[in-house]
Structures are given as structure tokens and as C-alpha cells.
Scaffold this motif. Structure first.
Motif, mmCIF file in Angstrom:
data_model
loop_
_atom_site.group_PDB
_atom_site.id
_atom_site.type_symbol
_atom_site.label_atom_id
_atom_site.label_comp_id
_atom_site.label_asym_id
_atom_site.label_seq_id
_atom_site.Cartn_x
_atom_site.Cartn_y
_atom_site.Cartn_z
ATOM 1 N N LEU A 93 0.829 -1.205 0.000
ATOM 2 C CA LEU A 93 0.000 0.000 0.000
ATOM 3 C C LEU A 93 0.867 1.261 0.000
ATOM 4 C CD1 LEU A 93 -2.972 -1.007 2.337
ATOM 5 C CD2 LEU A 93 -2.608 -1.435 -0.104
ATOM 6 N N TYR A 94 2.000 1.210 0.673
ATOM 7 C CA TYR A 94 2.939 2.346 0.647
ATOM 8 C C TYR A 94 3.420 2.597 -0.777
ATOM 9 C CZ TYR A 94 7.228 5.047 1.564
ATOM 10 O OH TYR A 94 8.224 5.999 1.558
ATOM 11 N N LEU A 95 3.827 1.524 -1.458
ATOM 12 C CA LEU A 95 4.308 1.663 -2.832
ATOM 13 C C LEU A 95 3.200 2.173 -3.748
ATOM 14 C CD1 LEU A 95 6.446 -1.606 -3.198
ATOM 15 C CD2 LEU A 95 7.297 0.729 -2.849
ATOM 16 N N SER A 96 1.998 1.655 -3.547
ATOM 17 C CA SER A 96 0.868 2.061 -4.372
ATOM 18 C C SER A 96 0.601 3.554 -4.239
ATOM 19 C CB SER A 96 -0.378 1.264 -3.962
ATOM 20 O OG SER A 96 -1.511 1.704 -4.661
ATOM 21 N N ARG A 97 0.669 4.049 -3.013
ATOM 22 C CA ARG A 97 0.373 5.462 -2.763
ATOM 23 C C ARG A 97 1.525 6.363 -3.184
ATOM 24 N NH1 ARG A 97 -1.828 3.240 2.883
ATOM 25 N NH2 ARG A 97 -4.054 3.207 2.457
ATOM 26 N N LYS A 98 2.737 5.987 -2.795
ATOM 27 C CA LYS A 98 3.878 6.860 -3.095
ATOM 28 C C LYS A 98 4.098 7.003 -4.597
ATOM 29 C CE LYS A 98 8.743 7.784 -2.614
ATOM 30 N NZ LYS A 98 9.989 7.690 -1.840
ATOM 31 N N TYR A 99 3.988 5.896 -5.309
ATOM 32 C CA TYR A 99 4.297 5.923 -6.746
ATOM 33 C C TYR A 99 3.045 6.065 -7.615
ATOM 34 C CZ TYR A 99 8.968 4.797 -5.225
ATOM 35 O OH TYR A 99 10.199 4.855 -4.608
ATOM 36 N N LYS A 100 1.918 6.364 -6.940
ATOM 37 C CA LYS A 100 0.662 6.631 -7.670
ATOM 38 C C LYS A 100 0.379 5.558 -8.730
ATOM 39 C CE LYS A 100 0.733 11.619 -6.841
ATOM 40 N NZ LYS A 100 1.741 11.541 -5.759
ATOM 41 N N ALA A 101 0.365 4.310 -8.265
ATOM 42 C CA ALA A 101 0.070 3.186 -9.152
ATOM 43 C C ALA A 101 -1.351 3.325 -9.703
ATOM 44 C CB ALA A 101 0.215 1.867 -8.388
ATOM 45 N N PRO A 102 -1.613 2.743 -10.858
ATOM 46 C CA PRO A 102 -2.968 2.804 -11.424
ATOM 47 C C PRO A 102 -4.025 2.407 -10.399
ATOM 48 C CG PRO A 102 -1.470 1.844 -13.013
ATOM 49 C CD PRO A 102 -0.678 2.028 -11.748
ATOM 50 N N ASP A 103 -5.139 3.076 -10.453
ATOM 51 C CA ASP A 103 -6.176 2.977 -9.418
ATOM 52 C C ASP A 103 -6.655 1.554 -9.160
ATOM 53 O OD1 ASP A 103 -8.258 4.475 -7.699
ATOM 54 O OD2 ASP A 103 -9.507 3.213 -8.996
ATOM 55 N N HIS A 104 -6.649 0.699 -10.186
ATOM 56 C CA HIS A 104 -7.218 -0.640 -9.999
ATOM 57 C C HIS A 104 -6.470 -1.470 -8.957
ATOM 58 C CE1 HIS A 104 -4.005 -2.664 -12.307
ATOM 59 N NE2 HIS A 104 -4.070 -1.643 -13.137
ATOM 60 N N TRP A 105 -5.201 -1.144 -8.696
ATOM 61 C CA TRP A 105 -4.435 -1.932 -7.724
ATOM 62 C C TRP A 105 -4.995 -1.769 -6.310
ATOM 63 C CZ3 TRP A 105 -1.721 -5.724 -9.439
ATOM 64 C CH2 TRP A 105 -1.053 -5.642 -10.657
ATOM 65 N N TYR A 106 -5.334 -0.527 -5.958
ATOM 66 C CA TYR A 106 -5.918 -0.256 -4.637
ATOM 67 C C TYR A 106 -6.929 0.878 -4.821
ATOM 68 C CZ TYR A 106 -6.171 0.077 0.451
ATOM 69 O OH TYR A 106 -6.609 0.058 1.764
ATOM 70 N N PRO A 107 -8.146 0.543 -5.251
ATOM 71 C CA PRO A 107 -9.094 1.531 -5.786
ATOM 72 C C PRO A 107 -9.485 2.633 -4.809
ATOM 73 C CG PRO A 107 -9.766 -0.724 -6.302
ATOM 74 C CD PRO A 107 -8.653 -0.829 -5.312
ATOM 75 N N GLN A 108 -9.722 3.808 -5.360
ATOM 76 C CA GLN A 108 -10.209 4.934 -4.558
ATOM 77 C C GLN A 108 -11.674 4.743 -4.163
ATOM 78 O OE1 GLN A 108 -8.556 7.714 -3.383
ATOM 79 N NE2 GLN A 108 -6.712 6.641 -4.064
ATOM 80 N N ASP A 109 -12.434 4.061 -5.002
ATOM 81 C CA ASP A 109 -13.845 3.817 -4.686
ATOM 82 C C ASP A 109 -13.967 3.131 -3.332
ATOM 83 O OD1 ASP A 109 -16.784 3.480 -5.628
ATOM 84 O OD2 ASP A 109 -16.179 1.464 -4.989
ATOM 85 N N LEU A 110 -14.777 3.711 -2.450
ATOM 86 C CA LEU A 110 -14.850 3.265 -1.061
ATOM 87 C C LEU A 110 -15.160 1.781 -0.923
ATOM 88 C CD1 LEU A 110 -14.936 3.965 1.992
ATOM 89 C CD2 LEU A 110 -17.381 4.442 1.677
ATOM 90 N N GLN A 111 -16.192 1.302 -1.612
ATOM 91 C CA GLN A 111 -16.624 -0.081 -1.421
ATOM 92 C C GLN A 111 -15.701 -1.072 -2.120
ATOM 93 O OE1 GLN A 111 -20.816 -0.432 -2.215
ATOM 94 N NE2 GLN A 111 -21.372 0.840 -0.448
ATOM 95 N N THR A 112 -15.158 -0.679 -3.273
ATOM 96 C CA THR A 112 -14.211 -1.574 -3.948
ATOM 97 C C THR A 112 -12.932 -1.709 -3.123
ATOM 98 O OG1 THR A 112 -15.079 -0.757 -6.052
ATOM 99 C CG2 THR A 112 -13.085 -2.073 -6.141
ATOM 100 N N ARG A 113 -12.455 -0.589 -2.569
ATOM 101 C CA ARG A 113 -11.280 -0.649 -1.697
ATOM 102 C C ARG A 113 -11.566 -1.496 -0.458
ATOM 103 N NH1 ARG A 113 -7.504 4.394 0.101
ATOM 104 N NH2 ARG A 113 -6.933 4.147 -2.081
ATOM 105 N N ALA A 114 -12.779 -1.369 0.063
ATOM 106 C CA ALA A 114 -13.156 -2.164 1.232
ATOM 107 C C ALA A 114 -13.102 -3.661 0.918
ATOM 108 C CB ALA A 114 -14.546 -1.772 1.723
ATOM 109 N N ARG A 115 -13.458 -4.045 -0.307
ATOM 110 C CA ARG A 115 -13.367 -5.449 -0.710
ATOM 111 C C ARG A 115 -11.913 -5.928 -0.754
ATOM 112 N NH1 ARG A 115 -17.802 -7.538 0.800
ATOM 113 N NH2 ARG A 115 -19.666 -6.877 -0.326
ATOM 114 N N VAL A 116 -11.029 -5.062 -1.238
ATOM 115 C CA VAL A 116 -9.601 -5.401 -1.229
ATOM 116 C C VAL A 116 -9.128 -5.556 0.214
ATOM 117 C CG1 VAL A 116 -7.277 -4.642 -1.852
ATOM 118 C CG2 VAL A 116 -9.188 -4.225 -3.427
#
Length: 241
Positions: free
Chosen positions: A72-95
Motif C-alpha cells: 500500500l505504501y508503494l501504491s500510494r507513493k508511486y501513484k500506481a494505477p487505481d485498480h491496484w488499490y481503488p479509490q472507490d470506497l466499497q471496492t477498496r473495502a473489498r480489497v
């Protein structure tokens, strides 16, 4: 010094971090820590991670342990494409739901299956009672059913129509029992099709690169160093249940 990742690709969470970083073009210096050689016990590594576990991340003066936190640190720092850890509240909650479940479910089953079927008898020369292995494999089968019914369902990926870090964490876990000769995909066509989709998204070359070490583990010679053997045995006895 830039980003450093302390990894051993024998480790399933290390493979997930490695694939994520490589797939997303994140520049890093690989610091290999060979667990089966006891390199996690060295004083130099303890200064990086007092937990003496991999993966570990060092980003300048910032040090981070635990694979999910690192992903999650890498995803946020390097602004990975959204699908890896989605911004959408419920989709992220599923992850998040999958990542929370897998620690004590799939992680435990896959690790024990690999060690009981291959690593204890072949690498450490320690027989495993057949009934213990049978019980572990039955538990693994139950976890796989939950993975299909609760998480995958009829979706392309575990949390929806796009690959996420949940899929990376899951597939790297499942390759552990595969490396020991468990045919976990043969009787599960839905799971097998999901595996093919994950490999296609990651890229076959990168997927094979990340799993080369663990898929060759069955050919490793037995550990001969008696002191290291005893130390490793003590550290993995918890996997004999």
C-alpha cells in the motif's frame, strides 16, 4: 540511497511485492535475504528489520515491515494505477476485506501445505505424519472453496473486473503448494481461469521470473549444516499442526 527492498523470492509475500514493484516500473535496489541460509538472523539485517522477517522496505531513513503495508505504501507513493488499490470506497473495502482474511486463512494453509509436503521431509529431513499432511490438505481445500465462493464468485478478479493487490497476494500464496506438487487448480476450473487472467495481467515473463526460485525448491539438496538446520527447525515447528 533510493528505495531498497529486502526480499527472498522463496517467500510468497516477497513475490507479491516484487511483482507489484516491477509491474509498476518502480525503481528499487533488490537486497536479497536468503531465509533458508539464515540470513534473516544476521545483526546487519536486524538493524533494518528487528522482526527479522522479509519483505522489508527502506526508503531513505524510512523503514517499513509487513507485506500489505509495503504494497500500500508503494501504491500510494508511486501513484500506481487505481485498480491496484481503488479509490472507490466499497471496492477498496473489498480489497481490504481479502487482505484481512488471508493472513490466518490462505496464508496459513498454503505455507503448511508446502512445508509439510516438501520442505520438512526433503530439505530438513524431518518426516511428517501422513494424517497431518492429509488434514492440512483438507483445510487448504476448504480455504480454496472460500476463495472461490466468497471472494472470486463470478468475477474476473477477486474484488471485481480489474486486478488488484488482493489478486497478487492470493496468487503468490497459491504457488506455494503448487511448488510442492499440489494440483490445486486441476479440479477447480474457475480458479484455474482466474490464475490465467492474473498471469496475463502481470505478464507471463514477470510471473515466471518471480516464481522461478520457489518452483525449483523441490530440487534443493538437503540442508547439511546442523546448527542452521536446528535453528530453522525451531522457527518452523509451528507449521507442524
Amino acid at each position: 540511497m533510493g528505495l531498497e527492498l529486502y526480499l527472498d523470492l522463496m517467500s510468497q509475500p516477497c513475490r507479491a511485492v516484487y511483482i507489484f514493484a516491477k509491474k509498476n516500473g518502480i525503481p528499487f535496489q533488490l537486497r536479497t535475504i536468503e531465509l533458508l541460509k539464515g540470513q534473516q538472523y544476521t545483526d546487519s539485517f536486524a538493524q533494518v528489520n528487528p522482526l527479522r522477517k522479509v519483505p522489508a522496505l527502506k526508503d531513505g531513513d524510512f523503514v517499513l515491515a509487513e507485506s500489505v503495508a509495503i504494497l500500500l505504501y508503494l501504491s500510494r507513493k508511486y501513484k500506481a494505477p487505481d485498480h491496484w488499490y481503488p479509490q472507490d470506497l466499497q471496492t477498496r473495502a473489498r480489497v481490504d476485506e481479502y487482505l484481512a482474511w488471508q493472513h490466518t486463512a490462505l496464508r496459513s494453509c498454503c505455507t503448511r501445505a508446502m512445508w509439510q509436503k516438501m520442505m520438512f521431509p526433503v530439505f530438513l529431513g524431518q518426516p511428517v505424519p501422513p494424517e497431518m499432511l492429509a488434514s492440512t490438505l483438507a483445510e487448504l481445500d476448504g480455504c480454496l472453496q472460500v476463495l472461490e465462493d466468497k471472494f472470486l464468485q463470478n468475477q474476473a478478479f477477486l474484488t471485481g473486473s480489474h486486478i488488484s493487490v488482493a489478486d497478487l497476494v492470493a496468487i503468490t500464496e497459491l504457488m506455494h503448494p503448487v511448488s510442492a506438487g499440489c494440483k490445486i487448480f486441476e479440479s477447480r476450473p474457475k480458479l484455474a481461469a482466474w490464475r490465467q487472467r492474473v498471469e496475463a495481467e502481470v505478464g507471463e515473463s514477470l510471473f515466471q521470473e518471480a516464481h522461478e526460485v520457489v518452483l525449483k525448491a523441490k530440487d534443493m539438496p538437503p540442508l547439511m549444516d546442523p546448527a542452521l538446520k536446528e535453528k530453522l527447525k525451531l522457527s518452523v515447528q509451528c507449521l507442524l499442526h
